[in-house]
Design a protein around this motif. Structure first.
Motif, PDB file in Angstrom:
ATOM      1  N   THR A  26       6.298  18.521   3.598  1.00 17.27           N
ATOM      2  CA  THR A  26       7.107  19.555   4.246  1.00 17.27           C
ATOM      3  C   THR A  26       6.937  20.914   3.566  1.00 17.27           C
ATOM      4  OG1 THR A  26       9.081  19.064   2.915  1.00 17.27           O
ATOM      5  CG2 THR A  26       8.789  17.837   4.977  1.00 17.27           C
ATOM      6  N   ARG A  27       6.273  20.928   2.414  1.00 18.28           N
ATOM      7  CA  ARG A  27       5.972  22.179   1.719  1.00 18.28           C
ATOM      8  C   ARG A  27       4.470  22.457   1.733  1.00 18.28           C
ATOM      9  NH1 ARG A  27       9.300  24.798  -1.363  1.00 18.28           N
ATOM     10  NH2 ARG A  27       7.718  25.277  -2.938  1.00 18.28           N
ATOM     11  N   THR A  28       3.811  21.939   2.757  1.00 18.04           N
ATOM     12  CA  THR A  28       2.394  22.230   2.955  1.00 18.04           C
ATOM     13  C   THR A  28       2.221  22.959   4.281  1.00 18.04           C
ATOM     14  OG1 THR A  28       1.918  20.121   4.053  1.00 18.04           O
ATOM     15  CG2 THR A  28       1.702  20.181   1.656  1.00 18.04           C
ATOM     16  N   ILE A  29       1.166  23.732   4.382  1.00 16.04           N
ATOM     17  CA  ILE A  29       0.896  24.533   5.580  1.00 16.04           C
ATOM     18  C   ILE A  29      -0.504  24.214   6.077  1.00 16.04           C
ATOM     19  CG2 ILE A  29       0.711  26.860   6.541  1.00 16.04           C
ATOM     20  CD1 ILE A  29       2.450  26.530   3.243  1.00 16.04           C
ATOM     21  N   LEU A  30      -0.613  23.872   7.348  1.00 12.92           N
ATOM     22  CA  LEU A  30      -1.918  23.602   7.947  1.00 12.92           C
ATOM     23  C   LEU A  30      -2.398  24.846   8.677  1.00 12.92           C
ATOM     24  CD1 LEU A  30      -4.202  21.600   8.591  1.00 12.92           C
ATOM     25  CD2 LEU A  30      -2.907  20.922  10.623  1.00 12.92           C
ATOM     26  N   ASN A  31      -3.492  25.407   8.205  1.00  7.64           N
ATOM     27  CA  ASN A  31      -4.078  26.604   8.796  1.00  7.64           C
ATOM     28  C   ASN A  31      -5.355  26.251   9.556  1.00  7.64           C
ATOM     29  OD1 ASN A  31      -2.205  28.507   7.900  1.00  7.64           O
ATOM     30  ND2 ASN A  31      -3.233  28.745   5.936  1.00  7.64           N
ATOM     31  N   GLY A  32      -5.966  27.269  10.143  1.00 10.44           N
ATOM     32  CA  GLY A  32      -7.270  27.095  10.775  1.00 10.44           C
ATOM     33  C   GLY A  32      -7.214  27.286  12.274  1.00 10.44           C
ATOM     34  N   ASN A  33      -8.283  27.858  12.812  1.00 12.01           N
ATOM     35  CA  ASN A  33      -8.330  28.111  14.257  1.00 12.01           C
ATOM     36  C   ASN A  33      -9.128  27.049  14.997  1.00 12.01           C
ATOM     37  OD1 ASN A  33     -10.843  28.724  13.361  1.00 12.01           O
ATOM     38  ND2 ASN A  33     -10.840  30.859  14.016  1.00 12.01           N
ATOM     39  N   GLY A  34      -9.483  25.962  14.299  1.00 15.37           N
ATOM     40  CA  GLY A  34     -10.221  24.895  14.946  1.00 15.37           C
ATOM     41  C   GLY A  34      -9.637  23.529  14.625  1.00 15.37           C
ATOM     42  N   LYS A  35      -8.317  23.439  14.604  1.00 11.40           N
ATOM     43  CA  LYS A  35      -7.664  22.169  14.261  1.00 11.40           C
ATOM     44  C   LYS A  35      -7.929  21.125  15.342  1.00 11.40           C
ATOM     45  CE  LYS A  35      -3.719  24.862  12.511  1.00 11.40           C
ATOM     46  NZ  LYS A  35      -3.864  26.026  13.414  1.00 11.40           N
ATOM     47  N   LEU A  36      -8.293  19.938  14.921  1.00  8.13           N
ATOM     48  CA  LEU A  36      -8.524  18.850  15.863  1.00  8.13           C
ATOM     49  C   LEU A  36      -7.203  18.240  16.322  1.00  8.13           C
ATOM     50  CD1 LEU A  36     -11.453  17.010  14.028  1.00  8.13           C
ATOM     51  CD2 LEU A  36     -11.623  18.596  15.954  1.00  8.13           C
ATOM     52  N   PRO A  37      -7.134  17.699  17.528  1.00  8.33           N
ATOM     53  CA  PRO A  37      -5.905  17.040  17.989  1.00  8.33           C
ATOM     54  C   PRO A  37      -5.437  15.951  17.025  1.00  8.33           C
ATOM     55  CG  PRO A  37      -7.388  17.388  19.839  1.00  8.33           C
ATOM     56  CD  PRO A  37      -8.149  17.770  18.608  1.00  8.33           C
ATOM     57  N   SER A  38      -6.367  15.171  16.476  1.00  3.15           N
ATOM     58  CA  SER A  38      -5.985  14.108  15.539  1.00  3.15           C
ATOM     59  C   SER A  38      -5.385  14.679  14.260  1.00  3.15           C
ATOM     60  CB  SER A  38      -7.210  13.250  15.198  1.00  3.15           C
ATOM     61  OG  SER A  38      -8.239  14.039  14.623  1.00  3.15           O
ATOM     62  N   GLU A  39      -5.898  15.837  13.811  1.00  2.00           N
ATOM     63  CA  GLU A  39      -5.353  16.482  12.612  1.00  2.00           C
ATOM     64  C   GLU A  39      -3.953  17.019  12.878  1.00  2.00           C
ATOM     65  OE1 GLU A  39      -9.453  18.056  10.471  1.00  2.00           O
ATOM     66  OE2 GLU A  39      -8.543  19.281  12.038  1.00  2.00           O
ATOM     67  N   LEU A  40      -3.755  17.565  14.063  1.00  2.00           N
ATOM     68  CA  LEU A  40      -2.432  18.070  14.429  1.00  2.00           C
ATOM     69  C   LEU A  40      -1.419  16.932  14.530  1.00  2.00           C
ATOM     70  CD1 LEU A  40      -3.438  20.724  17.121  1.00  2.00           C
ATOM     71  CD2 LEU A  40      -2.513  21.165  14.832  1.00  2.00           C
ATOM     72  N   GLU A  41      -1.838  15.822  15.088  1.00  2.00           N
ATOM     73  CA  GLU A  41      -0.944  14.671  15.198  1.00  2.00           C
ATOM     74  C   GLU A  41      -0.555  14.154  13.816  1.00  2.00           C
ATOM     75  OE1 GLU A  41      -3.071  11.907  17.643  1.00  2.00           O
ATOM     76  OE2 GLU A  41      -3.251  13.364  19.291  1.00  2.00           O
ATOM     77  N   LEU A  42      -1.519  14.122  12.898  1.00  2.00           N
ATOM     78  CA  LEU A  42      -1.237  13.700  11.526  1.00  2.00           C
ATOM     79  C   LEU A  42      -0.254  14.654  10.862  1.00  2.00           C
ATOM     80  CD1 LEU A  42      -1.974  11.701   9.225  1.00  2.00           C
ATOM     81  CD2 LEU A  42      -3.775  13.326   8.561  1.00  2.00           C
ATOM     82  N   ALA A  43      -0.442  15.957  11.097  1.00  2.00           N
ATOM     83  CA  ALA A  43       0.455  16.958  10.516  1.00  2.00           C
ATOM     84  C   ALA A  43       1.867  16.813  11.056  1.00  2.00           C
ATOM     85  CB  ALA A  43      -0.081  18.365  10.798  1.00  2.00           C
TER      86      ALA A  43
END
Length: 285
Positions: free
Chosen positions: A198-215
């Motif tokens: 909850t204290r991490t930030i996911l950046n990037g303009n090419g995030k994969l759907p699977s990465e977003l679901e994990l986040a």
């Protein structure tokens, strides 16, 4: 610690030699968000927090050369470290032999890492090249950020892409650092190192759907980097069945008059949502 890879150290000494980094405290970069906006049922825009990304570790001579650059006081809302710079990245290149901080040249002409001569360490390492880091240096630099941001609702985030050495990540985690991520694998590594998701930030303009679901599953703060990124984040939240906290990266269309490759705030840039499109995006989602 010294290492022949960027994952695990191959040998350690009882000295706190672990991570080299000349981190210069810089102005907190606030990720703009609408505090009370309702963004669909699966999206919640959180109130702004100050996010500071720790820059990439540099070679010793470059890092120490940069150590004389002092950020003006007005760049930080609370300049708690302005008075005493002896324990921070502002230390001079030359320090007393065996009594300095980080990488420096002693008066005897030898290069040191904290209280050990680099040449003595090199002779004990079975393989070359190897990586050598100063734990005291990274601790002092992180503390400088922490003191400067005292009283602010902020996250000091270590950019894992800069150096994903697991020992470095574990040490920063123990200090209370957050993590800035650009991939699902970096998120997995951060969780394994002990970071609070909850204290991490996911950046990037090419995030994969699977990465977003994990986040979303881990409760990570997700930076909305574009309009289509907004759509993908909403879809991931809906699929997982959990709300996701997001930050909005705004593209102000400002020309900073620097090299075009690092001018990320122009309307033609692939980063962020343009001001003119922001309200439309919020209304749509």
């Amino acid at each position: 610690c010294c290492s022949t890879s960027t994952s695990e150290p191959s040998c350690c000494w009882p000295v706190s030699a672990m991570v080299l980094s000349s981190l210069q405290p810089r102005a907190p970069v606030a990720s703009t968000a609408r505090r009370d906006a309702s963004v669909a049922t699966c999206l919640r825009v959180v109130r702004p927090v100050s996010i500071v990304s720790l820059p990439q570790a540099q070679p010793a001579h470059i890092a120490q050369a940069a150590a004389g650059i002092i950020v003006p006081r007005h760049c930080l809302r609370h300049a708690a470290v302005a008075e005493n710079m002896s324990g921070s990245a502002f230390s001079q290149l030359g320090q007393p032999a065996g009594k300095g901080l980080g990488f420096y040249t002693g008066e005897d002409g030898y290069m040191y890492c904290d209280n050990l001569r680099v040449d003595d360490i090199r002779q004990q390492v079975p393989e070359s090249p190897f990586y050598l880091y100063s734990q005291d240096r990274i601790t002092a630099n992180f503390t400088a950020y922490k003191q400067a941001l005292e009283g602010l609702d902020s996250i000091i985030g270590y950019a894992v892409k800069a150096n994903n050495n697991f020992k470095i990540m574990q040490h920063l985690c123990k200090l209370g650092s957050g993590a800035v991520l650009v991939s699902g694998n970096e998120l997995r590594l951060a969780v394994k190192a002990g970071f609070d998701p909850t204290r991490t930030i996911l950046n990037g303009n090419g995030k994969l759907p699977s990465e977003l679901e994990l986040a979303v599953k881990h409760g990570v703060l997700v930076n909305v980097d574009s309009e289509f990124d907004f759509q993908n984040i909403a879809a991931a939240a809906k699929k997982v069945g959990k709300p996701v906290k997001v930050l909005l990266r705004i593209n102000p269309d400002v020309d900073p008059q620097v090299h075009p490759y690092i001018s990320t705030g122009l309307a033609s840039s692939k980063f962020g949502i343009r001001n003119s499109h922001l309200q439309v995006s919020l209304t749509r989602h």
